[in-house]
Each structure stands twice: as structure tokens, then as C-alpha cells.
Scaffold this active site. Structure first.
Site, PDB file in Angstrom:
ATOM      1  N   HIS A 239       0.822  -1.205   0.000  1.00  0.00           N
ATOM      2  CA  HIS A 239       0.000   0.000   0.000  1.00  0.00           C
ATOM      3  C   HIS A 239       0.860   1.262   0.000  1.00  0.00           C
ATOM      4  O   HIS A 239       0.516   2.255  -0.644  1.00  0.00           O
ATOM      5  CB  HIS A 239      -0.990   0.042   1.169  1.00  0.00           C
ATOM      6  CG  HIS A 239      -1.886   1.232   1.062  1.00  0.00           C
ATOM      7  ND1 HIS A 239      -2.975   1.254   0.209  1.00  0.00           N
ATOM      8  CD2 HIS A 239      -1.803   2.475   1.591  1.00  0.00           C
ATOM      9  CE1 HIS A 239      -3.526   2.468   0.247  1.00  0.00           C
ATOM     10  NE2 HIS A 239      -2.825   3.216   1.081  1.00  0.00           N
TER      11      HIS A 239
ATOM     12  N   ASP B  50       0.627   4.275  -2.692  1.00  0.00           N
ATOM     13  CA  ASP B  50       0.593   5.700  -2.363  1.00  0.00           C
ATOM     14  C   ASP B  50       1.684   6.473  -3.104  1.00  0.00           C
ATOM     15  O   ASP B  50       1.448   7.549  -3.650  1.00  0.00           O
ATOM     16  CB  ASP B  50       0.804   5.907  -0.854  1.00  0.00           C
ATOM     17  CG  ASP B  50      -0.465   5.702  -0.032  1.00  0.00           C
ATOM     18  OD1 ASP B  50      -1.572   5.708  -0.613  1.00  0.00           O
ATOM     19  OD2 ASP B  50      -0.340   5.547   1.194  1.00  0.00           O
TER      20      ASP B  50
ATOM     21  N   HIS C 265       3.311  10.315   2.378  1.00  0.00           N
ATOM     22  CA  HIS C 265       2.917  11.395   1.469  1.00  0.00           C
ATOM     23  C   HIS C 265       3.773  12.646   1.601  1.00  0.00           C
ATOM     24  O   HIS C 265       4.169  13.241   0.614  1.00  0.00           O
ATOM     25  CB  HIS C 265       1.449  11.773   1.700  1.00  0.00           C
ATOM     26  CG  HIS C 265       0.510  10.624   1.515  1.00  0.00           C
ATOM     27  ND1 HIS C 265       0.421   9.928   0.337  1.00  0.00           N
ATOM     28  CD2 HIS C 265      -0.371  10.050   2.357  1.00  0.00           C
ATOM     29  CE1 HIS C 265      -0.482   8.972   0.474  1.00  0.00           C
ATOM     30  NE2 HIS C 265      -0.971   9.016   1.689  1.00  0.00           N
TER      31      HIS C 265
END
Length: 299
Positions: A242, A246, A269
Site C-alpha cells: 500500500h 501511495d 505522502h
């Protein structure tokens, strides 16, 4: 000779619509993806905003907040959050141009992965456009560091990614994934990996008025060394997959696919956006190229 999407821009054939709950607001939102002309890139439109400019074109500079998700804004300060999973699907499926209409402040979280967005785009269908696809070729390494976290882009003749995470929880531990970022690998190994969080963090976010829409339906929730989801994990190393999902979305705010290798250690992020900005601030480290990849002739 059929046009391969490997070297021409692509959009979708027909509009496609999906609805769901936003993970932070808990509000139901409706999203429509529409075809867009060549050269226009990915543009988000907040259809619920009508008193000022509601179009937010995606770019590295448009990212204004990347603490919990990737949020973009325009000059009129119209904001939209949690774009990264859809951006990841666009990147992997080679969608260069699209208009995404959303009637709220964040995209629906759906199941917490990119799976539903890929299905949405598959329903819409893909159409090659006449403009050749531009790639961002990495010419020299670019690094960013934040405490013990780091991320880098390095020269490579194709788009590769290595992501490593390290958590004290026995449910996660140390996980690494190293792969070529292409459509087939994304579909088989990456797109279904769900976002994850710790039960105590989710509670703290709720106290702060966030994560109102978060649930076991759209995230893997860990409590100490245990996974709370009744069905457990979808795949081995789902957590690091995951994080890679991202990162693919976070890097696609550059507006073109990469010819380079991304390496991230505990990167999220915020660090990914720092890397994007560092790259944009280092003109010698990259160039835009239009090329036909040397596709294997055999088979």
C-alpha cells in the site's frame, strides 16, 4: 499498426461515476471521471463550489498538505484531499488526461485501496490520443531525508520502485517490495493493498475531527500486534504494497510517467511530496523525453 499506450497519451472513452464516503469527513461524495483532450493533464473539479474557480489542475506545486493524505489546492484556495489512490490508478493504467468531478472536499475512500478506481477506469475504457507521451527521465539522483525516513529518485531506463517500511508491531515488522511499475504488476501485486492505521491513532484522529469515515471496511486496523479486521490481510506484505501504491500516486502529480528508480524508506505522502518538489527545484536532475520504449519483440 495499432497505437500502443506505451508511447501516446491516453484518456478514457466514456464518463464513469462512483460514490462513497470520504475517510476524514465521513461525508458521502460522488465522483465522475470524464475524458479530456490531449495535453490537458489530470484536472479535479469541485462541483459543490460555485462562488469561485473550482478547477484544480494537478501539479507538484498544487500539493498543499501531505500529512495524512495528499491534498491539492488552486489559487482560489479551493481544496481537495485524498487524491493519491485514484492518481495511482491513473499512473499505472497510463491515463494522461482526465477531468475528475467531485461534489465534496475529499475523494471517496472506497475500500482503502485502488481496486475500485481501477474497476471504474476499466468500465470507462481507454482511448489513445495523437500526442506522444512525455516521460520524466531522471538524470541524476535526488534525495530527501526527514529523521530516519528517506526517499530518492535515481536514473534508470524504466520505472522501478523499492519501498521499505519498519514498524515495531509484529503485525507489520520490516517489509520490502521491489518491482517494475507497470500496469500488469500494479494489477496483480499493488492495486488491492489497503491503507492501514493503528487503533490508537484512529481514535486520536477522531478526537481531532478526522477519520470520521474510517472503518474496518476501508482500512487495515492494527491494535498492538493484532490485526482487527475479521478477514485479516488480502495478501502477504499488504502494508508495504500500500505504501508503494501511495508513492505511485504521489509521484504522478509530476504529470508524466517516470523513467527512473524510486527508493523509499518509511516514506509517506509528506516525504514523497518533498521529493517531488526537490526534483522540480533541481532542473539538472531530469528532463522531459518523448520516446518509444524498447519493447521486447519476442512473444
Amino acid at each position: 499498426m495499432p497505437v500502443s499506450h506505451d508511447h501516446h497519451e491516453r484518456t478514457i472513452v466514456a464518463p464513469a461515476i462512483i460514490a462513497g464516503v470520504g475517510v476524514h469527513t465521513g461525508r458521502r461524495v460522488r465522483l465522475a471521471v470524464r475524458p479530456a483532450p490531449a495535453g490537458s493533464g489530470i484536472v479535479f473539479v469541485r462541483t459543490d463550489v460555485n462562488d469561485r474557480d473550482n478547477r484544480i489542475p494537478v501539479s507538484g506545486e498544487a500539493v498543499v498538505d501531505a500529512r495524512l493524505n495528499t491534498m491539492i489546492a488552486n489559487a482560489a484556495d479551493v481544496r481537495l484531499s485524498t487524491i493519491e489512490h485514484l492518481m495511482s490508478a491513473f499512473a499505472a493504467l497510463g491515463v494522461s488526461n482526465a477531468v475528475v468531478e467531485v461534489d465534496g472536499p475529499e475523494l471517496p475512500i472506497l475500500d482503502g485501496s485502488a481496486l475500485e478506481f481501477v474497476r471504474l477506469l476499466d468500465r470507462a475504457g481507454f482511448r489513445p490520443q495523437s500526442t506522444p507521451q512525455t516521460y520524466i527521465e531522471i538524470l541524476e539522483p535526488v534525495h530527501v531525508v526527514e529523521g530516519d525516513k528517506h526517499a530518492a529518485l535515481m536514473p534508470c531506463d524504466r520505472y522501478e520502485m523499492r519501498m521499505e517500511i519498519d514498524f515495531a508491531s509484529a503485525a507489520i515488522g520490516n517489509q520490502v517490495i521491489d518491482f517494475v511499475v507497470d500496469e500488469a504488476t500494479f494489477r496483480s501485486d499493488i492495486m488491492a493493498a489497503r491503507t492501514f492505521g493503528f487503533a490508537h491513532e484512529v481514535e486520536a484522529l477522531r478526537q481531532a475531527g478526522l477519520a470520521r469515515g474510517g472503518s474496518l471496511e476501508n482500512a487495515v486496523v492494527i491494535d498492538g500486534d493484532d490485526i482487527l479486521n475479521p478477514g485479516g490481510l488480502r495478501m502477504e506484505r499488504e502494508f508495504v504494497r500500500h505504501k508503494a501504491l501511495d508513492a505511485i500516486g504521489d509521484l504522478y502529480v509530476l504529470g508524466a510517467p517516470l523513467l527512473g528508480r524510486y527508493e523509499g524508506y518509511k516514506a509517506g505522502h509528506a516525504l514523497n511530496n518533498k521529493l517531488v518538489r526537490q526534483l522540480l527545484a533541481t532542473p539538472s536532475a531530469w528532463r522531459e523525453v518523448t520516446r518509444v520504449p524498447e519493447l521486447a519483440q519476442a512473444g
